[in-house]
Write an enzyme that holds these catalytic residues in place. Structure first.
Site, mmCIF file in Angstrom:
data_model
loop_
_atom_site.group_PDB
_atom_site.id
_atom_site.type_symbol
_atom_site.label_atom_id
_atom_site.label_comp_id
_atom_site.label_asym_id
_atom_site.label_seq_id
_atom_site.Cartn_x
_atom_site.Cartn_y
_atom_site.Cartn_z
ATOM 1 N N TYR A 1 18.104 -1.758 42.631
ATOM 2 C CA TYR A 1 17.882 -2.966 43.442
ATOM 3 C C TYR A 1 19.192 -3.733 43.555
ATOM 4 C CZ TYR A 1 16.308 -7.599 44.835
ATOM 5 O OH TYR A 1 16.150 -8.781 45.502
ATOM 6 N N GLU B 1 18.379 -7.959 50.707
ATOM 7 C CA GLU B 1 17.921 -7.087 49.637
ATOM 8 C C GLU B 1 18.118 -5.644 50.076
ATOM 9 O OE1 GLU B 1 14.319 -9.037 47.106
ATOM 10 O OE2 GLU B 1 13.754 -8.045 48.972
#
Lengths: 289, 381, 289, 381
Positions: free
Chosen positions: B101, B189
């Protein structure tokens, strides 16, 4: 006494020749605010409501011995205007403008912090100290009466609603501050509490919050540990759905954070009396003071 | 402004951020062609401005172009989180060693950008934060210095990477920061950021939200994307055009107020008395008669509305103007449901007089108004 | 005693696994320098001359209790390396690398200043305190003998030339600093003079300048007003033509500023004995001490 | 890297900085065409990387395309400050109300960028600084904030401008800063910046020097300009390729040393003994035999050289390597003039032994060496 603005505050209005700047300068003057100069680059020599206009903040400050600034400059230029006020050591700087890019807000707030200057806003109705007849903002002055309660809020009209309720109930205000409806604002809730804590004439606080972020939770934790006088709270947005931006850029429930329930619980845990409706605030103050 | 995945990746590529080969398709036939171009097994992904599309069935794998065509057919026309899927993205299916991530957003408490990373990517960061907060690495960006290469490497080190991967992943984070800084990004993201078995890092997904308030600086992007900045229905679009804040909810009472906080508080008050709002409509400061009428028009366009509650705390907003707006809306036949008005503050008396003359009742407190409107809706039902 | 580096200084070598880093780490260790760690991202676990290598300055500092840094990282990455050292509060930071972009230098120097950290260089041979056997740089250690003269210079080999001449004449050095040959350097001539002024064991100064800028003129003016001990000067580039860059980026006469004549005059006016040739420095020191 | 005026203006236009209409020409015929395109009286300017081209006759005015052609013919082929003029710039002749100076450079004392402006432009800033320093306005740029719009306006105000010109000129300075920041500019000057009679500000001239050390970040510019970054003769080019500092002077003694300061000091020492250097050649640190030989080769390419002085203070540089390089150069027949060597420091004895064996004398101090080489040159003459 009061916080941030008092009878000695001498205000510059940045963007005084614009529609908003001119209109609210008039309203502020009418209320009693000590506006000493206006600034609009290229318009030096003009006068607005009898107030002289300068080309730069530095010139205005030097000529008129100003101490603080209120900014009505349009969003694309508001960050620059705030940096200009900070560079001239004006304090506080009240940034009324809404829709300021968050990147600009971050820069302005960091620079203000470096120089020890308080930024109020952006996207704020401003700050008012009724006892000194100093209104540095766009709020209707008549709903605020002088007294001993410090009021801070992230929203405008809701503040007026609560202030009017207090006034009707005979409860006055030392200083009321609109902290601003954006996610990133200069003066935070907790910092405002700390300022009121230093003011011996403020005998109780009203903390008006809304969904989004966790400023209220942090302030509640601070109040529990450090603040001994009565505090009454109100949180707007109990029925707001997650993921929707409720008008203010800052009023959005993201993931599990920012809910009204969490804020109300934190306040209750901290011994803060939380009003269910705006009209309950005055009653709770009366009961707790 | 939320960018679609393919739009975000177009920006990523400007900054030489590695992304899987592939392309964008609006029809199953186009999807097949894209899959042929990739020449390897592919993933077919719904292009929607919503997370969790995987769980909603919006992500499928295909070994052949034929299969990709079939997947695209299934996905195109789906609705995900109530948003229609109008296009798909076809990309090479990566040989995954690890899902990572990487994100940057704004920490509103610190008033700083915050860089977030985790070696345990794939799941949502919210879930990860609850299950394994220790696996999340965070670093604030100094506003006067910006994010530095050494900090980007420290992110990679703290996430547990070693050897040349420190520089590879560091470079990824640094590019992500450069994009954030250049395009006023308020949230980005990459989840997952894939480490392939052959040691490459690629952005398999891409979320990129640009600060709406900054769009005046990025007209070239909007130009390039050739679309309106915000996905909205007709009523939302009208409200935006008129610079009003408008949110649709699942109740039946349209709340038209001035100020976001007051509007929220009004919704809450309606709920206290057992009602439910259909509409959050903030007229903003200083609304004149025309603006009030426009607000009522927009609110009435939403078929769920069974009653209107106008709640005005007059500061800059003048009550006489509000009254005029209401009268004009009524004269034009816009108001087809029961209407409750609460109106105090600036020019309160003039406004009340106007309403009185027209025989329209009004109330003095928002509590009375909220309770009244709930009552009226119950009568209608 | 000495300035900036002494026996307690514990050095990190950034870029230790590169050719220059490895070579000069060996030379420093041989001289006696307390190198405690090396840093090259991605190479943790390796050892160079028995010194452990870490992935980041922070890890190296924490593990090995380092106090200062020397940087051999290539120019495109040198600014980042310096910011990493500054963030870890290492002090001083000796930036050996040449060809660092001036924009990066400006950022690094400003950030160091904000944190009260001394940057030496870039484009410097480094700093040496012979009495403590601490050489944080690339200079040949054997030409510097321990003693009471502070030496500062904008060039490398010329410093060695002068130091060797002093050593031959039996005059020792407290600390010698290469200030760096770039137009923008961290520690300036005048700041170096001030540091030596605070060091009670430095009894005289040698100020080796060269054409370009006016650092020498400023230092001379400071010396005249504030520094009571003997100072000997030397200026390289008396025969350099205007507009040509004489090797160092900083060594360029632009317009009427930066000439050797102006610098020599300023030194003479300040009572500084100026040597005509490098070999005269030791003689003038002898005469003035 | 110094940019030609037209190159600088290409960059100015990217940043929407107003410049006069016009174009670039390599022949008189092209110049005529450019003047026709402008369709108004023009100025024809020599494109050379040197100031003071006006005084050298490199700027002429032409009312018609025919005249422009003639002017270009005169200017093309000129040499200005010893640089050949290979192209001219044809631009609209402006209707001048005021000539202004605007520049940004680096203040090495403050270690900051400094913005400089004057309402009395046209003449060189050095002359202006001597004649009327009070007419020059300066402002440092905070390294952590950059130059701000309000500071740019303060420049304009301090320079004496009022009304809307504050914003116009402020915007000009701000753009100039953005260029400096984006392209690692170490010096830019617009002199004159013209305020026309109809109230426009235009960059009539443009000087833009990019920091050579930053060129690794700006490969795209070099690509776009499609030329080598630096204008050099063959010897200078060779030295740069070999990472040696090399400057040609008007004497006859080639000084080959290690270190810029030592090389300058060696030139000075030669002068003390009545000689004059032809060459500043700094081999840099740690030169090996091959590098020393290469240095001697390059120095010998310059026809002015009548003697060579090698002065080495061995630190990282090893004297045995230097000796080997000299021997090798001699064996290859590169050294065609008298040679004086001074060599001390690391491996001094090994080096001396090598020279001794070959029967080459050497000296121990730079003073002796400088005096000796001057003597030899006098003998040759």
């Amino acid at each position: 006494m009061a916080i941030l603005v008092d009878k000695d505050t001498r205000i510059i209005v940045q963007g005084i020749t614009g529609g908003q700047g001119t209109f609210h300068s008039g309203a502020m003057l009418e209320y009693g605010t000590k506006i000493v100069a206006g600034v609009t680059p290229g318009k030096s020599g003009e006068q607005i409501h009898g107030i002289p206009v300068f080309d730069s903040v530095r010139e205005a400050k030097d000529a008129r011995d100003a101490t603080a600034s209120i900014i009505f400059v349009p969003a694309p230029f508001a960050g620059d205007a705030a940096l200009e006020a900070i560079a001239a050591d004006l304090n506080p700087v009240v940034l009324i403008t809404e829709h300021v890019p968050v990147k600009d807000e971050i820069r302005v707030i960091a620079e203000a912090k470096r120089k020890g200057i308080t930024i109020i806003g952006p996207n704020t109705p401003g700050i008012i100290t009724p006892g000194a007849k100093q209104k540095v903002g766009i709020m209707p002055g008549h709903v605020f009466s002088a007294g001993e309660v410090g009021l801070m809020s992230r929203s405008g009209t809701l503040t007026y609603e609560i202030a009017a309720g207090m006034t009707n109930a005979g409860i006055g205000i030392s200083t009321a501050i609109g902290l601003g409806g954006d996610p990133c604002v200069g003066l935070t809730t907790i910092e405002a509490v700390k300022l009121f804590e230093q003011d011996k004439d403020t005998k109780a606080l009203v903390l008006v919050g809304e969904i989004g972020g966790d400023a209220e939770e942090r302030a509640a934790a601070y109040v529990e540990k450090n603040y001994d006088l009565p505090v009454v709270g109100f949180i707007a947005g109990r029925t707001a759905p997650p993921g929707k931006r409720m008008g203010h850029a800052g009023a959005i429930i993201s993931g599990s954070t920012g809910t009204a329930a969490a804020k109300i619980k934190a306040m209750n845990d901290a011994g803060i009396a939380v009003a269910e409706k705006p009209s309950d605030v005055a009653r709770l103050l009366r009961e707790n003071m | 402004m939320k960018l679609f995945e393919h739009e975000a990746k177009d920006i990523f590529r400007i900054f030489k951020m590695p992304t899987p080969p592939g392309g964008f398709a609006k029809t199953p036939a186009e999807a097949k062609k894209r899959a042929e171009e990739v020449g390897k097994p592919v993933v077919v992904k719904a292009l929607v401005l919503s997370g969790k599309r995987g769980k909603a069935g919006g992500v499928k794998f295909a070994d052949t172009p034929k299969e990709a065509e079939k997947c695209a057919e299934e996905i195109l026309g789906m609705r995900i989180n109530d948003l229609p899927v109008e296009a798909v993205l076809i990309e090479e299916k990566l040989d995954i060693q690890q899902e990572i991530y990487a994100g940057i957003t704004i920490d509103r408490n610190e008033r700083k950008y915050i860089v977030i990373g985790s070696a345990a990517g794939g799941m949502s960061i919210e879930e990860l934060a609850e299950e394994s907060p220790e696996k999340i690495v965070k670093m604030h960006v100094d506003p006067s210095l910006g994010f530095q290469a050494y900090e980007a490497r420290e992110m990679a080190i703290s996430m547990g990477f070693r050897g040349k991967q420190i520089n590879q992943l560091g470079s990824f984070f640094l590019k992500l920061w450069n994009i954030v800084d250049a395009f006023d990004v308020e949230l980005t993201e990459i989840n997952p950021l894939i480490l392939t078995k052959d040691g490459r890092f690629l952005a398999a997904d891409a979320r990129l939200n640009i600060d709406d308030n900054s769009l005046f600086r990025h007209k070239d992007i909007i130009e390039k994307l050739k679309r309106e900045p915000i996905e909205q229905n007709e009523r939302e679009r009208l409200a935006t055009e008129n610079d009003m804040a408008y949110v649709e909810l699942d109740g039946d009472i349209a709340c038209i107020c001035n100020g976001a906080g007051l509007t929220m508080a009004t919704l809450d008050a309606v709920s206290v008395y057992g009602g439910k709002a259909s509409t959050f409509l903030d007229l903003g400061g200083g609304a004149d008669a025309e603006r009030v009428e426009r607000g009522i028009e927009i609110a009435m366009m939403y078929s769920n509305v069974k009653a209107i509650l106008v709640n005005i705390m007059g500061g800059i907003t003048r009550c006489d103007e509000v009254a005029k707006g209401i009268l004009s809306a009524r004269a034009d036949g816009d108001i087809k449901v029961p209407l409750v008005i609460r109106m105090v503050g600036t020019n309160e008396e003039e406004g009340q007089e106007l309403l009185n003359k027209a025989g329209i009742p009004f109330l003095k407190t928002m509590e009375d108004a909220a309770s009244k409107v709930v009552e009226l809706v119950k009568e209608v039902a």
